[in-house]
Design a protein around this motif. Structure first.
Motif, PDB file in Angstrom:
ATOM      1  N   VAL A 125      88.603   0.175  45.725  1.00  0.00           N
ATOM      2  CA  VAL A 125      87.408  -0.629  45.974  1.00  0.00           C
ATOM      3  C   VAL A 125      87.416  -0.939  47.468  1.00  0.00           C
ATOM      4  O   VAL A 125      88.417  -1.412  47.998  1.00  0.00           O
TER       5      VAL A 125
ATOM      6  N   ILE B  98      88.697   5.561  57.697  1.00  0.00           N
ATOM      7  CA  ILE B  98      89.713   6.587  57.451  1.00  0.00           C
ATOM      8  C   ILE B  98      90.689   5.914  56.494  1.00  0.00           C
ATOM      9  O   ILE B  98      91.252   4.870  56.805  1.00  0.00           O
TER      10      ILE B  98
ATOM     11  N   SER C 148      84.514  -8.013  58.335  1.00  0.00           N
ATOM     12  CA  SER C 148      85.333  -8.236  57.147  1.00  0.00           C
ATOM     13  C   SER C 148      85.577  -6.920  56.429  1.00  0.00           C
ATOM     14  O   SER C 148      84.759  -6.009  56.481  1.00  0.00           O
ATOM     15  N   PHE C 149      86.726  -6.855  55.799  1.00  0.00           N
ATOM     16  CA  PHE C 149      87.082  -5.664  55.045  1.00  0.00           C
ATOM     17  C   PHE C 149      87.992  -6.076  53.900  1.00  0.00           C
ATOM     18  O   PHE C 149      88.903  -6.876  54.087  1.00  0.00           O
ATOM     19  N   GLY C 150      87.716  -5.565  52.743  1.00  0.00           N
ATOM     20  CA  GLY C 150      88.552  -5.882  51.597  1.00  0.00           C
ATOM     21  C   GLY C 150      88.849  -4.632  50.807  1.00  0.00           C
ATOM     22  O   GLY C 150      88.038  -3.727  50.724  1.00  0.00           O
ATOM     23  N   THR C 151      90.042  -4.593  50.252  1.00  0.00           N
ATOM     24  CA  THR C 151      90.399  -3.465  49.396  1.00  0.00           C
ATOM     25  C   THR C 151      91.612  -3.844  48.554  1.00  0.00           C
ATOM     26  O   THR C 151      92.042  -4.996  48.569  1.00  0.00           O
ATOM     27  N   ARG C 152      92.137  -2.866  47.837  1.00  0.00           N
ATOM     28  CA  ARG C 152      93.368  -3.078  47.061  1.00  0.00           C
ATOM     29  C   ARG C 152      94.344  -2.003  47.485  1.00  0.00           C
ATOM     30  O   ARG C 152      93.973  -0.831  47.541  1.00  0.00           O
TER      31      ARG C 152
ATOM     32  N   ALA D   7      94.230   1.773  55.835  1.00  0.00           N
ATOM     33  CA  ALA D   7      92.841   2.092  56.144  1.00  0.00           C
ATOM     34  C   ALA D   7      92.545   1.754  57.588  1.00  0.00           C
ATOM     35  O   ALA D   7      93.064   0.786  58.139  1.00  0.00           O
ATOM     36  N   ASN D   8      91.735   2.580  58.218  1.00  0.00           N
ATOM     37  CA  ASN D   8      91.212   2.316  59.549  1.00  0.00           C
ATOM     38  C   ASN D   8      89.704   2.171  59.376  1.00  0.00           C
ATOM     39  O   ASN D   8      89.037   3.109  58.964  1.00  0.00           O
ATOM     40  N   VAL D   9      89.196   0.979  59.651  1.00  0.00           N
ATOM     41  CA  VAL D   9      87.789   0.698  59.386  1.00  0.00           C
ATOM     42  C   VAL D   9      87.066   0.497  60.712  1.00  0.00           C
ATOM     43  O   VAL D   9      87.388  -0.436  61.457  1.00  0.00           O
ATOM     44  N   TYR D  10      86.145   1.380  61.022  1.00  0.00           N
ATOM     45  CA  TYR D  10      85.409   1.299  62.285  1.00  0.00           C
ATOM     46  C   TYR D  10      84.061   0.641  62.041  1.00  0.00           C
ATOM     47  O   TYR D  10      83.205   1.196  61.364  1.00  0.00           O
ATOM     48  N   LEU D  11      83.914  -0.558  62.581  1.00  0.00           N
ATOM     49  CA  LEU D  11      82.721  -1.351  62.316  1.00  0.00           C
ATOM     50  C   LEU D  11      81.685  -1.165  63.416  1.00  0.00           C
ATOM     51  O   LEU D  11      81.967  -0.634  64.490  1.00  0.00           O
TER      52      LEU D  11
ATOM     53  N   THR E 269      85.354  -3.020  50.433  1.00  0.00           N
ATOM     54  CA  THR E 269      84.326  -4.026  50.625  1.00  0.00           C
ATOM     55  C   THR E 269      84.062  -4.225  52.111  1.00  0.00           C
ATOM     56  O   THR E 269      84.989  -4.431  52.886  1.00  0.00           O
TER      57      THR E 269
ATOM     58  N   SER F 172      80.797  -5.867  55.010  1.00  0.00           N
ATOM     59  CA  SER F 172      79.606  -6.712  55.114  1.00  0.00           C
ATOM     60  C   SER F 172      78.451  -5.913  55.703  1.00  0.00           C
ATOM     61  O   SER F 172      78.655  -4.926  56.396  1.00  0.00           O
TER      62      SER F 172
ATOM     63  N   ASN G 196      77.139  -4.616  60.924  1.00  0.00           N
ATOM     64  CA  ASN G 196      77.887  -5.213  59.818  1.00  0.00           C
ATOM     65  C   ASN G 196      77.642  -6.721  59.727  1.00  0.00           C
ATOM     66  O   ASN G 196      77.767  -7.311  58.657  1.00  0.00           O
TER      67      ASN G 196
ATOM     68  N   LYS H 215      82.602   3.435  59.471  1.00  0.00           N
ATOM     69  CA  LYS H 215      83.359   4.661  59.161  1.00  0.00           C
ATOM     70  C   LYS H 215      84.770   4.231  58.791  1.00  0.00           C
ATOM     71  O   LYS H 215      85.367   3.398  59.475  1.00  0.00           O
TER      72      LYS H 215
ATOM     73  N   GLU I 104      79.298  -9.155  60.307  1.00  0.00           N
ATOM     74  CA  GLU I 104      80.505  -9.963  60.129  1.00  0.00           C
ATOM     75  C   GLU I 104      81.673  -8.972  60.005  1.00  0.00           C
ATOM     76  O   GLU I 104      81.532  -7.944  59.374  1.00  0.00           O
TER      77      GLU I 104
ATOM     78  N   LYS J 120      92.367  -8.875  51.902  1.00  0.00           N
ATOM     79  CA  LYS J 120      91.076  -9.148  52.528  1.00  0.00           C
ATOM     80  C   LYS J 120      91.317  -9.540  53.977  1.00  0.00           C
ATOM     81  O   LYS J 120      92.174 -10.380  54.252  1.00  0.00           O
TER      82      LYS J 120
END
Lengths: 157, 111
Positions: free
Chosen positions: B76, B66, A118-122, A106-110, B78, B80, A114, B64, A116, A77
């Motif tokens: 999973v 990748i 935050s990004f969570g995964t496994r 992972a590349n997370v483009y916020l 997650t 916000s 959003n 988005k 806040e 997280k």
């Protein structure tokens, strides 16, 4: 007798020496399976930051278990302490497993919507290693946070 | 090929406008790394993983992603969302074999 045993020993040693590198490389090749997206952590970081400095910051909090019994499922997280407005927000969160074959997770483009960062995964971890999170801020700076995860059973087997 | 099954969960279940909720996106996917060998034949199982996930709120891009094969099986994800009003949250997920899935959930703030 001495000469004979010497020659015998030499002969075997030489044969071993000649064989060893080949055997070793063959074993390595058989053992080392290169994934389709293999990438080292240096290349991956450079691709994200474009050579800009990476500042370790307490604003980036990465929570992962210190000891993961099963490397196949490691919950991760990431939260970044930052306002999320049009003027100042976290553009992206990048998660890396520094010793996996392909370090990118992972590349997370916020966006400011959003609310806040935050990004969570496994994720899967091939072995004990650092999990690194890079936060790309809207002002062009890069902050990072990391945590070491000890893996008892690897997850890429 | 079996269709990708997905599930979207909003936490908490009830929320008001202005609140920040968590969105859990779950997909049933093997996430093959391309490095594993078939136990019987010894052949390498080709990589098969989700490589792009887009979250849209009222058709406006929210997040988005990748993603790579390092994510666990049945990933999973997650993120916000600051609830700005009622609407639809759409999640589009694609994998490296060109398979894609679209799932939606209604955002209905209380009060």
């Amino acid at each position: 007798m001495e000469r004979r045993s010497f020659l015998k020993g030499f002969g075997t040693a030489a044969a071993c020496a000649a064989l060893l590198p080949r055997m070793a490389s063959a074993a390595d090749e058989a053992k080392k399976v290169v994934g389709p997206n293999e990438m080292s952590i240096e290349t991956a970081i450079a691709a994200i930051t474009g050579g800009k400095p990476l500042t370790p910051s307490s604003k980036v909090s990465l929570s992962a278990p210190e000891i993961a019994e099963n490397g196949a499922v490691v919950p991760v997280k990431v939260t970044v302490e930052s306002p999320m407005t049009e003027k100042s927000y976290v553009k992206a969160i990048h998660v890396f497993a520094t010793k996996n074959n392909n370090v990118r997770c992972a590349n997370v483009y916020l966006t400011p919507a959003n609310g806040e960062a935050s990004f969570g995964t496994r994720i899967k971890l091939g072995g004990t290693q650092d999990v690194l999170a890079i936060a790309e801020m809207s002002d062009g700076t890069f902050l990072s946070g990391k945590q070491n995860v000890k893996v008892t059973i690897g997850g890429c087997g | 090929m079996a269709e990708m099954k997905t599930l979207i969960k909003i936490k908490p279940k009830t929320y008001a406008v202005g609140e920040i909720v968590k969105i859990d996106f779950m997909a049933m996917h093997p996430m093959e790394s391309g490095m594993r060998k078939d136990k019987d034949t010894g052949a390498i199982i080709p990589a098969h993983y989700i490589n792009e996930v887009n979250f849209l709120f009222n058709d406006k891009l929210l997040t988005k992603m990748i993603t790579w094969e390092s994510l666990s099986v049945n990933p999973v994800l997650t993120i916000s969302l600051k609830v700005s009003g009622a609407g639809t949250l759409k999640v589009l997920a694609k994998d490296n074999k060109g398979q894609s899935v679209e799932s939606t959930v209604a955002i209905t703030p209380k009060g």
